[in-house]
Scaffold this active site. Structure first.
Site, PDB file in Angstrom:
ATOM      1  CG  HIS A 283       5.807  -7.028   8.156  1.00 57.14           C
ATOM      2  ND1 HIS A 283       4.827  -7.852   7.675  1.00 57.14           N
ATOM      3  CD2 HIS A 283       5.335  -5.752   8.019  1.00 57.14           C
ATOM      4  CE1 HIS A 283       3.796  -7.125   7.256  1.00 57.14           C
ATOM      5  NE2 HIS A 283       4.084  -5.847   7.438  1.00 57.14           N
TER       6      HIS A 283
ATOM      7  CG  HIS B  85       3.927  -2.101   3.814  1.00 58.24           C
ATOM      8  ND1 HIS B  85       5.121  -2.692   4.189  1.00 58.24           N
ATOM      9  CD2 HIS B  85       2.949  -3.009   4.113  1.00 58.24           C
ATOM     10  CE1 HIS B  85       4.878  -3.884   4.709  1.00 58.24           C
ATOM     11  NE2 HIS B  85       3.573  -4.103   4.665  1.00 58.24           N
TER      12      HIS B  85
ATOM     13  CE1 TYR C 157      23.364  11.438 -11.260  1.00 58.41           C
ATOM     14  CE2 TYR C 157      21.276  12.364 -10.492  1.00 58.41           C
ATOM     15  CZ  TYR C 157      21.977  11.450 -11.247  1.00 58.41           C
ATOM     16  OH  TYR C 157      21.284  10.519 -11.987  1.00 58.41           O
TER      17      TYR C 157
ATOM     18  CB  SER D 171      -8.336  -2.851   3.687  1.00 56.45           C
ATOM     19  OG  SER D 171      -7.926  -4.170   3.983  1.00 56.45           O
ATOM     20  N   GLY D 172      -7.493  -4.179   0.616  1.00 60.27           N
ATOM     21  CA  GLY D 172      -7.867  -5.256  -0.297  1.00 60.27           C
ATOM     22  C   GLY D 172      -8.707  -4.844  -1.485  1.00 60.27           C
TER      23      GLY D 172
ATOM     24  CG  ASP E 250      24.475   7.064  -6.142  1.00 62.83           C
ATOM     25  OD1 ASP E 250      25.431   7.820  -5.870  1.00 62.83           O
ATOM     26  OD2 ASP E 250      24.401   6.425  -7.207  1.00 62.83           O
TER      27      ASP E 250
ATOM     28  CG  HIS F 207       4.684  -7.897   1.585  1.00 66.55           C
ATOM     29  ND1 HIS F 207       4.827  -8.726   2.674  1.00 66.55           N
ATOM     30  CD2 HIS F 207       3.845  -6.924   1.982  1.00 66.55           C
ATOM     31  CE1 HIS F 207       4.084  -8.282   3.687  1.00 66.55           C
ATOM     32  NE2 HIS F 207       3.472  -7.189   3.278  1.00 66.55           N
TER      33      HIS F 207
ATOM     34  CG  ASN G 103      -0.203  -0.278   2.505  1.00 66.38           C
ATOM     35  OD1 ASN G 103       0.557   0.545   3.005  1.00 66.38           O
ATOM     36  ND2 ASN G 103      -0.418  -1.467   3.059  1.00 66.38           N
TER      37      ASN G 103
END
Length: 229
Positions: free
Chosen positions: A169, A93, A226, A42-43, A118, A95, A27
Site C-alpha cells: 500500500h 498518509h 541539538y 474524501s476526494g 536522526d 503515496h 490525507n
C-alpha cells in the site's frame, strides 16, 4: 476546534502541493482532544474547501458528529490509531514514490546512515500483508490493526519513528500535530530514497550501532543537545 480544523486544512493543502501525493491521493488528520479528531474530506477539492468543511469524527466509535462531507476513506485507520495511542496528535498518509515502492516491495527500509538515525534507531518497519478476510471486511480498520501490530512487534513507539509502511500500500506517518505528521512524511520519503540509492551504490552498506545512538539521542531525550534551548 476550529483552529485545529484550520491547521489540519493547512497541512492537507501543503501535502497536496508537495511531491508526496498525486491527484487526490493522501490525507492528513488532526486530534482535537481525547474524544474527537478531524480529517480531510474524501476526494474533496482543497482549492474550494474551507477548514470548517472538515468533518469531526468521534474516536470511540468512528462516527461523524459534525460535518456534511464524507470523511476520507482511510478514516477508520486514523481512528484506530488515535484510540490506541493518546500521544499521537496528527497522522499523515501519503503515496510518496520511494516510501510507497518499499511498501509495495514489502521490505522495511534499512537504517544505513545518520539521516535515518536522526529520526529513528531502527529500520522503518513494514506491516504484514492483510489476509483475504481482512481485505474483504473492515479493510481500513484492519490496516490500522496491522500498523499497531507492527509497532508492538517491533517495540517501537509511534513518535519515535517517522512512520510505518503498509505492505502493498503506502506509508502512514505520525506526529504531535498535523504539521509534524506532514514533516515526518517528508522525512520518511527522503530516508526511503536515500536507502534505495545507497543500496544501488553499495548493497552491503551498514552503519555502526554507536553512530545510530549518537545521532538519535543528540536530538531526542533528556540529554539531547541539538538546536536551541
Amino acid at each position: 476546534m476550529k483552529l485545529i480544523q484550520k491547521n489540519c486544512h493547512v497541512a492537507n493543502v501543503s501535502l497536496a502541493k508537495s511531491s508526496l501525493v498525486i491527484h487526490s491521493f493522501g490525507n492528513i488528520s488532526s486530534r482535537i482532544n481525547d474524544k474527537y479528531f478531524t480529517i480531510k474530506p474524501s476526494g474533496a477539492n482543497l482549492n474550494i474547501l474551507k477548514h470548517t468543511d472538515y468533518p469531526i469524527i468521534r474516536i470511540s466509535d468512528n462516527k461523524i458528529i459534525k460535518g456534511k462531507l464524507n470523511p476520507s476513506t482511510d478514516t477508520p485507520t486514523h481512528c484506530l490509531l488515535y484510540k490506541k495511542y493518546p500521544e499521537i496528535g496528527g497522522i499523515a498518509h501519503t503515496h510518496s514514490k520511494f516510501a510507497t515502492a518499499w511498501s509495495q516491495a514489502k521490505k522495511s527500509i534499512p537504517i544505513l546512515g545518520t539521516t535515518h538515525a536522526d529520526y529513528s534507531q531502527k529500520n522503518i518497519q513494514v506491516t504484514n500483508p492483510l489476509k483475504k478476510n481482512q481485505i474483504i471486511k473492515n479493510y481500513e480498520k484492519n490496516i490500522g490493526n496491522s500498523i499497531i501490530d507492527c509497532l508492538k512487534k517491533s517495540k517501537i513507539k509511534p513518535l519515535e519513528c517517522p512512520g510505518i509502511l503498509v505492505a502493498n500500500h503506502a506509508p502512514f506517518s505520525f506526529g504531535i500535530n498535523a504539521n509534524q505528521a506532514f514533516k515526518n512524511a517528508e522525512i520518511l520519503e527522503y530516508i526511503a530514497e536515500l536507502a534505495y540509492l545507497s543500496l544501488q551504490i553499495n548493497s552491503k552498506s551498514k552503519i555502526d550501532i554507536n553512530l545510530i545512538k549518537k545521532h538519535f539521542f543528540r536530538k531526542h531525550g533528556p540529554s539531547s543537545y541539538y538546536g536551541q534551548k
